[in-house]
Write a protein that holds these residues in place. Structure first.
Motif, mmCIF file in Angstrom:
data_model
loop_
_atom_site.group_PDB
_atom_site.id
_atom_site.type_symbol
_atom_site.label_atom_id
_atom_site.label_comp_id
_atom_site.label_asym_id
_atom_site.label_seq_id
_atom_site.Cartn_x
_atom_site.Cartn_y
_atom_site.Cartn_z
ATOM 1 N N ARG A 1 7.685 -14.094 7.807
ATOM 2 C CA ARG A 1 8.390 -15.040 7.307
ATOM 3 C C ARG A 1 9.759 -14.951 7.001
ATOM 4 O O ARG A 1 10.640 -15.574 7.214
ATOM 5 C CB ARG A 1 7.735 -15.234 5.837
ATOM 6 N N GLY B 1 12.084 -16.046 9.825
ATOM 7 C CA GLY B 1 12.122 -17.509 9.866
ATOM 8 C C GLY B 1 10.919 -18.105 10.284
ATOM 9 O O GLY B 1 10.818 -19.612 10.371
ATOM 10 N N GLY C 1 7.391 -19.984 10.186
ATOM 11 C CA GLY C 1 6.865 -20.842 8.998
ATOM 12 C C GLY C 1 5.248 -20.225 8.806
ATOM 13 O O GLY C 1 4.940 -19.286 9.414
ATOM 14 N N ASN D 1 13.010 -21.756 6.227
ATOM 15 C CA ASN D 1 12.419 -21.094 7.526
ATOM 16 C C ASN D 1 13.799 -21.170 8.292
ATOM 17 O O ASN D 1 14.256 -20.272 8.938
ATOM 18 C CB ASN D 1 11.531 -21.703 8.478
ATOM 19 N N VAL E 1 10.961 -19.071 16.660
ATOM 20 C CA VAL E 1 11.780 -19.683 15.850
ATOM 21 C C VAL E 1 13.310 -20.382 16.651
ATOM 22 O O VAL E 1 13.544 -21.295 16.328
ATOM 23 C CB VAL E 1 12.353 -18.758 14.660
#
Lengths: 223, 252
Positions: free
Chosen positions: A129, A132, A134, B83, B115
């Motif tokens: 986490r 970044g 989720g 996030n 990401v």
């Protein structure tokens, strides 16, 4: 000794009933594979859904899982086989046997996967986490791969134990291997067909345990 | 650095941070500001709230009260995509927390791919570059269990720097290491610092704090008790609590 051999390894009887037992063997394999694939998949799906911690959904999952784990598979099978037609659902005995055993396997598998998911260190969640990812991404890329690897041995045990219950399908007239073997046994007044069935089960389950050992070592990492 | 427009005055700002765990109040109103390229060291006895404070900066702990801003953007605000913010805040943990089922390269490239949505080849190029920076590109294919603790922590640092964050938070990065492995990790941190990375470090490595930190913050009982340059904090302690703490860690 001769009488023993004649009773269990009578070649004449074996040759005569081999085609029947082989046909039953095919049915058993079909049933076993269907149960394993759907049971393990459904179990994983339930465990994943449970990870999202949506209260009412989790209650339903826990109810489902506890029911199917508590009741003997034979009882469920009979209830489904004789009960479902009353609510307008008519399915073949094979499909019912498949569904019931898949549900039972899914229930045990769900609990095993869930235990695996919860035993993944909290630090794994935090690390993922913190970069970044989720919740869902962390679950799928970080947590579940570790959970599955941890749970391969208990999952294999359960899978074998429950898949052996394909023999229960004989109760609802599925022509699987044990049904055929027992019928043949009655006709021949000789237990050799049962010997063939026993060999058939070994042929199914030895590769399964070997496959699981292979998967286990293939994906093992020292801890 | 991911800086775009005018550089903000502070990379990290935290104001009046409170955090309670049940009845226990771990943080009782802490302020923290970190300027670009600054290395801020947080020291204090265990239970002082320093790790909790650090974890509030990327919302691994949600503060009970207070405001946290990263490069001027308030992240404690409702509706902030956390996030997205966390991509800009690296974190290094005491227990490394590498993913055991992935190689070092996989560990470093996962967030780049999932990401930052980079293609695998691009992500791996960048992961190799990050591993090179920590001196471990030759271990790219190794799994964490095949690495020493110091190497694991350096891979964890590579995982953080690969994202090119605005700041990296270090939560006792050397506390779980054997003494002889501490040096290699501190060396990497020193190089990071020289390259201009903004860093907040919670650690007991007093010697490192003394010669690498710009500012040292002493926390105790959920509050900042003293702060200043390393020189000032280590040689001119004013509060009894800091004096007692320094005596206990240096053993004099």
């Amino acid at each position: 000794m001769d009488r023993f051999l004649d009773q269990f390894f009578n070649l004449e009887v074996m040759a005569k009933y081999l085609p029947d037992v082989a046909a039953g063997f095919v049915v058993t394999i079909q049933l076993a594979l269907s149960v394993i694939v759907t049971g393990l998949t459904l179990g994983l799906a339930l465990a994943v859904i449970r990870a999202f911690q949506i209260r009412p959904v989790n209650w339903l999952i826990i109810l489902f899982v506890d029911l199917f784990r508590a009741l003997p598979p034979l009882v469920i099978l009979i209830i489904f086989y004789f009960g479902l037609p009353f609510i307008g659902l008519t399915m073949s005995a094979f499909v019912i046997s498949w569904l019931v055993l898949a549900f039972v396997l899914a229930s045990f598998a769900e609990e095993i996967y869930w235990a695996g998911i919860t035993s993944v260190n909290r630090g794994q969640w935090e690390a993922s986490r913190s970069t970044g990812l989720g919740f869902t991404q962390t679950l799928f890329y970080v947590v579940i791969p570790q959970a599955i690897r941890m749970t391969i041995p208990p999952l294999t045990n359960r899978t074998i134990a429950i898949t052996k219950n394909t023999a229960l399908a004989s109760v609802v007239t599925v022509e699987e291997m044990l049904t055929v073997a027992q019928t043949s046994l009655a006709y021949a007044a000789n237990t050799s067909p049962l010997t063939m069935a026993a060999v058939g089960y070994l042929l199914i389950f030895f590769p399964l345990t070997m496959a699981s050992r292979w998967v286990e070592s293939r994906y093992a990492w020292k801890r | 650095m991911a800086q775009t427009t005018a550089a903000p005055r502070y990379v990290v700002e935290a104001y009046d941070i409170h955090k309670s765990f049940g009845d226990f109040e771990a943080l009782k109103g802490v302020n923290l500001t970190v300027a670009p390229q600054e290395l801020v060291f947080i020291i204090g006895p265990s239970g002082s709230g320093k790790s909790t404070m650090l974890r509030c900066c990327n919302l691994l702990e949600q503060p009970s009260r207070g405001v946290v801003k990263i490069t001027g953007e308030e992240i404690t605000h409702r509706g902030v995509d956390i996030n997205k913010v966390r991509q800009r805040i690296g974190m290094v943990f005491q227990q490394f927390n590498l993913y055991p089922h992935m190689s070092a390269l996989g560990n470093v490239s996962l967030a780049l791919r999932k990401v930052k949505k980079m293609a695998r080849s691009e992500a791996e190029d960048r992961a190799h570059a990050a591993l090179t920076r920590v001196g471990l590109d030759d271990k790219a294919g190794n799994h964490p269990t095949e690495l020493s603790g110091g190497q694991q922590q350096r891979v964890a640092i590579a995982r953080a720097i690969a994202m090119e964050p605005d700041v990296i938070l270090f939560d006792e990065p050397t506390s779980a290491l054997d003494p002889e492995l501490v040096g290699s990790v501190l060396e990497v941190m020193r190089e990071l610092r020289e390259s201009g990375m903004t860093m907040v470090v919670v650690s007991h490595e007093m010697r490192f704090a003394r010669d690498a930190a710009d500012r040292v913050i002493f926390m105790d009982g959920g509050l900042v008790v003293e702060e200043g340059t390393p020189e000032r904090v280590f040689t001119d302690a004013r509060s009894d609590r800091l004096k007692a703490f320094l005596t206990s860690v240096t053993g004099h």
